[in-house]
Design a protein around this motif. Sequence first.
Motif, PDB file in Angstrom:
ATOM      1  N   UNK A 150       2.948  66.607  82.332  1.00 17.51           N
ATOM      2  CA  UNK A 150       2.029  67.477  83.069  1.00 17.51           C
ATOM      3  C   UNK A 150       2.794  68.381  84.029  1.00 17.51           C
ATOM      4  N   UNK A 151       3.838  67.848  84.648  1.00 15.85           N
ATOM      5  CA  UNK A 151       4.664  68.661  85.543  1.00 15.85           C
ATOM      6  C   UNK A 151       5.380  69.746  84.748  1.00 15.85           C
ATOM      7  N   UNK A 152       5.922  69.386  83.581  1.00 11.70           N
ATOM      8  CA  UNK A 152       6.593  70.376  82.735  1.00 11.70           C
ATOM      9  C   UNK A 152       5.609  71.448  82.270  1.00 11.70           C
ATOM     10  N   UNK A 153       4.389  71.044  81.914  1.00 12.98           N
ATOM     11  CA  UNK A 153       3.377  72.024  81.505  1.00 12.98           C
ATOM     12  C   UNK A 153       3.040  72.968  82.652  1.00 12.98           C
ATOM     13  N   UNK A 154       2.959  72.432  83.871  1.00 12.06           N
ATOM     14  CA  UNK A 154       2.687  73.275  85.035  1.00 12.06           C
ATOM     15  C   UNK A 154       3.821  74.268  85.253  1.00 12.06           C
ATOM     16  N   UNK A 172       5.092  89.711  76.409  1.00 10.17           N
ATOM     17  CA  UNK A 172       3.673  89.469  76.151  1.00 10.17           C
ATOM     18  C   UNK A 172       3.390  88.019  75.781  1.00 10.17           C
ATOM     19  N   UNK A 173       4.413  87.199  75.683  1.00  9.83           N
ATOM     20  CA  UNK A 173       4.214  85.800  75.318  1.00  9.83           C
ATOM     21  C   UNK A 173       3.313  85.110  76.341  1.00  9.83           C
ATOM     22  N   UNK A 174       2.521  84.156  75.874  1.00  6.06           N
ATOM     23  CA  UNK A 174       1.678  83.379  76.780  1.00  6.06           C
ATOM     24  C   UNK A 174       1.732  81.912  76.374  1.00  6.06           C
ATOM     25  N   UNK A 175       1.108  81.069  77.180  1.00 10.65           N
ATOM     26  CA  UNK A 175       1.180  79.631  76.914  1.00 10.65           C
ATOM     27  C   UNK A 175       0.500  79.273  75.600  1.00 10.65           C
ATOM     28  N   UNK A 176      -0.568  79.988  75.243  1.00  9.79           N
ATOM     29  CA  UNK A 176      -1.260  79.697  73.984  1.00  9.79           C
ATOM     30  C   UNK A 176      -0.339  79.951  72.795  1.00  9.79           C
ATOM     31  N   UNK A 177       0.444  81.037  72.858  1.00 11.95           N
ATOM     32  CA  UNK A 177       1.384  81.344  71.777  1.00 11.95           C
ATOM     33  C   UNK A 177       2.461  80.273  71.679  1.00 11.95           C
ATOM     34  N   UNK A 178       3.013  79.871  72.822  1.00 16.26           N
ATOM     35  CA  UNK A 178       4.049  78.834  72.808  1.00 16.26           C
ATOM     36  C   UNK A 178       3.493  77.514  72.283  1.00 16.26           C
ATOM     37  N   UNK A 179       2.259  77.177  72.680  1.00 13.83           N
ATOM     38  CA  UNK A 179       1.640  75.942  72.183  1.00 13.83           C
ATOM     39  C   UNK A 179       1.425  76.016  70.672  1.00 13.83           C
ATOM     40  N   UNK A 200       3.115  77.818  68.480  1.00 10.07           N
ATOM     41  CA  UNK A 200       4.407  77.711  67.804  1.00 10.07           C
ATOM     42  C   UNK A 200       4.909  76.273  67.810  1.00 10.07           C
ATOM     43  N   UNK A 201       4.729  75.596  68.923  1.00 10.55           N
ATOM     44  CA  UNK A 201       5.190  74.212  69.024  1.00 10.55           C
ATOM     45  C   UNK A 201       4.433  73.305  68.060  1.00 10.55           C
ATOM     46  N   UNK A 202       3.156  73.635  67.816  1.00  8.60           N
ATOM     47  CA  UNK A 202       2.319  72.803  66.946  1.00  8.60           C
ATOM     48  C   UNK A 202       2.482  73.138  65.472  1.00  8.60           C
ATOM     49  N   UNK A 203       3.059  74.300  65.175  1.00 12.75           N
ATOM     50  CA  UNK A 203       3.195  74.724  63.777  1.00 12.75           C
ATOM     51  C   UNK A 203       4.209  73.844  63.050  1.00 12.75           C
ATOM     52  N   UNK A 204       4.010  73.703  61.749  1.00 13.94           N
ATOM     53  CA  UNK A 204       4.926  72.900  60.952  1.00 13.94           C
ATOM     54  C   UNK A 204       6.287  73.568  60.836  1.00 13.94           C
ATOM     55  N   UNK A 205       7.374  72.833  61.081  1.00 13.57           N
ATOM     56  CA  UNK A 205       8.712  73.430  61.022  1.00 13.57           C
ATOM     57  C   UNK A 205       9.250  73.501  59.596  1.00 13.57           C
ATOM     58  N   UNK A 206      10.162  74.440  59.394  1.00 14.46           N
ATOM     59  CA  UNK A 206      10.907  74.528  58.146  1.00 14.46           C
ATOM     60  C   UNK A 206      12.328  74.945  58.505  1.00 14.46           C
ATOM     61  N   UNK A 207      13.277  74.518  57.723  1.00 10.44           N
ATOM     62  CA  UNK A 207      14.663  74.862  58.021  1.00 10.44           C
ATOM     63  C   UNK A 207      14.922  76.322  57.659  1.00 10.44           C
ATOM     64  N   UNK A 208      15.522  77.042  58.590  1.00  6.36           N
ATOM     65  CA  UNK A 208      15.844  78.449  58.361  1.00  6.36           C
ATOM     66  C   UNK A 208      17.259  78.724  58.853  1.00  6.36           C
TER      67      UNK A 208
END
Length: 415
Positions: free
Chosen positions: A50-54, A291-298, A300-308
């Motif tokens: 929660x502290x990191x999210x803040x 223009x990045x916001x917390x919703x975008x970062x969330x 991306x973090x939730x999206x399935x990863x693939x090796x690139x």
Amino acid sequence: MVTVRAAGRRGALAAAAMALLVGCGTASAGPVVHRGEVVPVELGALTADDVADAQTAFGIDLLHAVCAQAAGEDVLLSPTSAASALGLLHPAAGGRTAAEFGQVLHLPEWSPDLVAAIRAHTSALDALRYDGDLDDEDAPDALQVSNRLWTVTGLEPEPRYLDDLATAYDAEVRSLDFAEEPEAATDRINSTIAEDTRGIIEELFDQPLRPTTVAVLTNAVHLRARWAVPFTGTQPADFAAPGGEVSVDMMGGATGAGRDAAGWRSVELPYRDGTLAAVAVLPPEGTDPCAVDTATLDALRSAGPREVGVELPRISLEQSHQLLDVLTAMGLPASGDFSALGRDDLVISQVVQKTFLEVDEEGTEAAAASGVVVEESAGAIPQAVVTFDRPFLLLLTDTATRSPLFAAVVRNPSA
């Protein structure tokens, strides 16, 4: 202000730090060091996450505000450092002042639960500390975070406040004679910051603090890490900077975990020990990284990863920010009730941050220091390759709490 540093600076930093420390050792008597008691606390509803999210939410707000004043320029901030320095003053605030601090920092009312959560966050980052020789090939990836309160001689903050600082932030308190020896007091703070950042941030304060200074709250962060998958080749390449294409040193041959969300792309590049990571974020074509916001970062973090595969330019940035006007526009009270510091007539006179970032084929070194000055009120084979060849965002984070240790907007890596 952005200063480009030549490669190879790292090798001279340890010697520079030693020179600073030896030089300041004879300037004046050392400060009186004391601290509050570490009070036993137990986690409640709030956690280190929660502290990191803040800190992330605060960091996005701060990034937007600074970017608005630096259109077309690179931006390098440490949200964690700024939030921590301000956080040291948060428990000294009372009433409406405390509520406004909490709103800016995206934190709830100061309470034992919050103290416990911040302590857990502080402990998670402190677990990455390494005091040995970082140039040793076997040295681990390392993160050093330091928090301090510097008070004018004779000031007596409330014991509860000092206990909260010791418990939540592991912060010690040092007394300095700002009134009679402001230059020596400033030198002492600067030399300690230089030590905490391994010589990178040589002076947090360019000018002596004023004799009316009552307290200074500082945070310092230093990060040094080697890539888990190093870059193996570097060659000139075009980069679409805001003012037109420029030639940069583009590193290639590394791999990372790629993710996509709402037109944004990210690649997470782990460092060798798996405890730290860099996340490079590429916005949609024509979109500013700011223009990045917390919703975008969330997302991306939730999206399935693939090796690139990854192609990333070398980065060398060094900046200095005066943040008080930006923060007051965000809602931070520059004056109000800071009575737990031991005085009633106090105002925040400046908030300064200095930052450094160097990214090359071997890894990353970054440092930041933030200061809040309080005065008397009268004073494998990848499936795809992501090429970062236009302005992008680079985030440095620990992998346990995902704290926003550093955030860089790279618009022109050749500058």
